[in-house]
Design a protein around this motif. Structure first.
Motif, short mmCIF file in Angstrom:
data_model
loop_
_atom_site.label_atom_id
_atom_site.label_comp_id
_atom_site.label_asym_id
_atom_site.label_seq_id
_atom_site.Cartn_x
_atom_site.Cartn_y
_atom_site.Cartn_z
N ASP A 165 0.80 -1.23 0.00
CA ASP A 165 0.00 0.00 0.00
C ASP A 165 0.83 1.27 0.00
OD1 ASP A 165 -2.65 -1.09 -0.12
OD2 ASP A 165 -2.38 -1.78 1.94
N ARG A 166 2.07 1.18 -0.48
CA ARG A 166 2.89 2.37 -0.69
C ARG A 166 3.33 2.39 -2.15
NH1 ARG A 166 7.75 2.26 2.23
NH2 ARG A 166 7.69 -0.01 2.14
N PRO A 196 -4.85 -1.31 -4.16
CA PRO A 196 -6.01 -0.51 -4.61
C PRO A 196 -6.01 0.89 -4.01
CG PRO A 196 -6.67 -1.99 -2.85
CD PRO A 196 -5.19 -2.24 -3.08
N ASN A 197 -5.02 1.21 -3.17
CA ASN A 197 -5.08 2.43 -2.36
C ASN A 197 -4.14 3.55 -2.80
OD1 ASN A 197 -7.02 1.52 -0.34
ND2 ASN A 197 -5.47 0.00 0.16
N LEU A 198 -3.68 3.51 -4.04
CA LEU A 198 -2.69 4.50 -4.45
C LEU A 198 -3.21 5.47 -5.51
CD1 LEU A 198 0.39 2.09 -4.73
CD2 LEU A 198 -0.23 3.56 -2.82
N ASP A 218 0.36 -1.29 6.68
CA ASP A 218 -0.38 -1.24 5.42
C ASP A 218 -1.87 -1.21 5.73
OD1 ASP A 218 -1.27 -3.99 5.89
OD2 ASP A 218 0.84 -4.46 5.58
N LEU A 219 -2.70 -1.38 4.70
CA LEU A 219 -4.16 -1.30 4.89
C LEU A 219 -4.81 -2.66 4.73
CD1 LEU A 219 -4.59 2.02 2.89
CD2 LEU A 219 -4.75 1.75 5.37
N SER A 220 -4.08 -3.72 5.02
CA SER A 220 -4.61 -5.08 4.86
C SER A 220 -5.77 -5.33 5.82
CB SER A 220 -3.50 -6.11 5.10
OG SER A 220 -2.94 -5.91 6.37
N ASN A 258 -6.40 -9.38 -3.51
CA ASN A 258 -5.64 -8.19 -3.89
C ASN A 258 -6.46 -6.90 -3.74
OD1 ASN A 258 -3.50 -9.80 -4.55
ND2 ASN A 258 -3.85 -9.76 -6.75
N SER A 259 -7.77 -7.00 -3.91
CA SER A 259 -8.59 -5.77 -3.88
C SER A 259 -9.37 -5.67 -2.56
CB SER A 259 -9.53 -5.76 -5.08
OG SER A 259 -10.32 -6.94 -5.10
N PHE A 260 -10.39 -6.53 -2.37
CA PHE A 260 -11.24 -6.43 -1.16
C PHE A 260 -10.39 -6.45 0.12
CE2 PHE A 260 -14.59 -8.75 -3.84
CZ PHE A 260 -15.22 -7.57 -4.20
N CYS A 261 -9.40 -7.32 0.18
CA CYS A 261 -8.66 -7.51 1.44
C CYS A 261 -7.65 -6.39 1.71
CB CYS A 261 -7.98 -8.88 1.48
SG CYS A 261 -9.17 -10.22 1.66
N HIS A 262 -7.62 -5.36 0.84
CA HIS A 262 -6.88 -4.14 1.18
C HIS A 262 -7.82 -2.94 1.24
CE1 HIS A 262 -2.52 -5.10 1.35
NE2 HIS A 262 -2.94 -6.20 0.75
N LEU A 263 -9.15 -3.23 1.22
CA LEU A 263 -10.14 -2.14 1.25
C LEU A 263 -11.18 -2.31 2.36
CD1 LEU A 263 -10.90 -1.72 -2.58
CD2 LEU A 263 -9.80 -0.03 -1.12
N PHE A 264 -11.73 -3.52 2.48
CA PHE A 264 -12.84 -3.77 3.42
C PHE A 264 -12.46 -4.85 4.42
CE2 PHE A 264 -14.56 -3.05 -0.92
CZ PHE A 264 -15.06 -1.77 -0.72
#
Ligand SMILES: [Zn+2]
Ligand SMILES: [Zn+2]
Length: 322
Positions: free
Chosen positions: A132-133, A140-142, A253-255, A238-244
């Motif tokens: 997430d950097r 998904p967070n950049l 990170d945002l995991s 890769n997507s949901f598990c770094h967002l919700f």
């Protein structure tokens, strides 16, 4: 002895591998990008198109128990190859296994058509390196703070990053794999393993049904639909598990953990747990958390095929709990 915590963002630290000095971390080259686009077309777009065709052709090629079994068996083989092999064994060295089981897991994971062993492990170690950097290949967070940026980030992390991305230098990220001639041979033969992963269920269904239509329905359901479904699981992580989802551990990170997805992704969706303890073979970290990848490792260890299983102790878990 590998450490459990990747707190310094150094991908090699928890693997007990010293960081290669003076090596370029990523390579951007038109030839590599062309290969990535070709791979996206035949490994991602084709299974998607064939899945639509499989449903459209149901009146001609109906699904029976041979296709159902072919789907489930090939989904389990390629999914366990990915989580217990590519991810927990080769990317994180969270347990040890003999050469035969290592080869079997490398081949089984390759049947998931998510890239060859060398590339997958290199991309995944870079994901942990920069999670997430800037530099994380599929975060998904950049994209920015607005909801439109989030949506674009989600779409990128879910799928389109695979179309073209900087390639992590294997000499930097996977020196342990490229030093192993046997694993390199398996990695080079990746197209063969993907082909076998599709051909085996096709032939099995043709023999069971003793008809050519069995060959087509086995190819579609045990091969292509199975690839499409399996790859959705990878995209969810890769997507949901770094967002919700929930955060059990404090990580840089945002995991997130999404427990309800765990049965469908072999336990991979305990993703915040995994980012907190990347060297742990267990992702669930609680006896009641569904983690089929870890259960598989425990079973092969009981059979004497694996050992040195790394899991954090209660004190280590409590020290990092939010
Ligand atoms: Zn992650
Ligand atoms: Zn990982």
């Amino acid at each position: 002895m590998p450490s459990l915590i990747d707190k310094d963002h150094k991908p090699m630290i928890h693997l007990g591998i010293s960081e290669p000095e003076g090596k370029q971390q990523v390579v951007s080259d038109p030839f590599i990008h062309r290969r990535q686009r070709h791979h996206y077309l035949w490994a991602n777009v084709l299974p998607f198109a064939c899945t639509i065709a499989a449903f459209a052709l149901l009146p001609v090629f109906p699904v029976g128990w041979p296709e159902g079994i072919a789907f489930l068996v090939m989904w389990a083989i390629s999914g366990l190859g990915l989580t217990a092999g590519f991810h927990r064994l080769f990317a994180h060295n969270s347990y040890t296994a003999g050469p035969h089981i290592r080869s079997a897991l490398a081949v089984a994971g390759s049947m998931g058509a998510v890239g060859n062993l060398t590339s997958w492990v290199a991309i995944h170690r870079r994901h942990h390196h920069f999670a997430d950097r800037e530099g994380d290949i599929h975060s998904p967070n950049l994209r920015g703070p607005r909801w439109r940026d989030k949506l674009r980030g989600f779409q990128y992390a879910y799928s389109t990053w695979m179309f073209e991305h900087p390639y992590p230098n294997p000499a930097y990220y996977v020196p342990d794999i490229i030093r192993n001639p046997h694993l390199c041979r398996i990695s080079r033969r990746y197209p063969l393993w993907v082909f076998l992963g599709v051909a085996i269920p096709a032939v099995a269904c043709a023999l069971t049904r003793t008809s050519w239509s069995g060959l087509v329905s086995g190819f579609l359901w045990g091969g292509m639909v199975r690839l499409f479904v399996l790859q959705q699981g990878t995209s969810w992580i890769n997507s949901f598990c770094h967002l919700f989802g929930s955060r059990r551990f404090d990580t840089d990170d945002l995991s997130r953990n999404i427990g309800c997805l765990a049965p469908f992704v072999f336990g991979e969706s305990w993703h915040n747990n995994h980012h907190a303890f990347p060297g742990s073979a267990s992702f669930g970290l609680r006896w009641y958390c569904i983690d089929p990848g870890f259960w598989f490792i425990r079973i092969i260890s009981l059979l004497g095929l694996a050992g040195d299983i790394t899991v954090p102790n209660q004190k280590q878990i409590e020290a990092r709990t939010v």
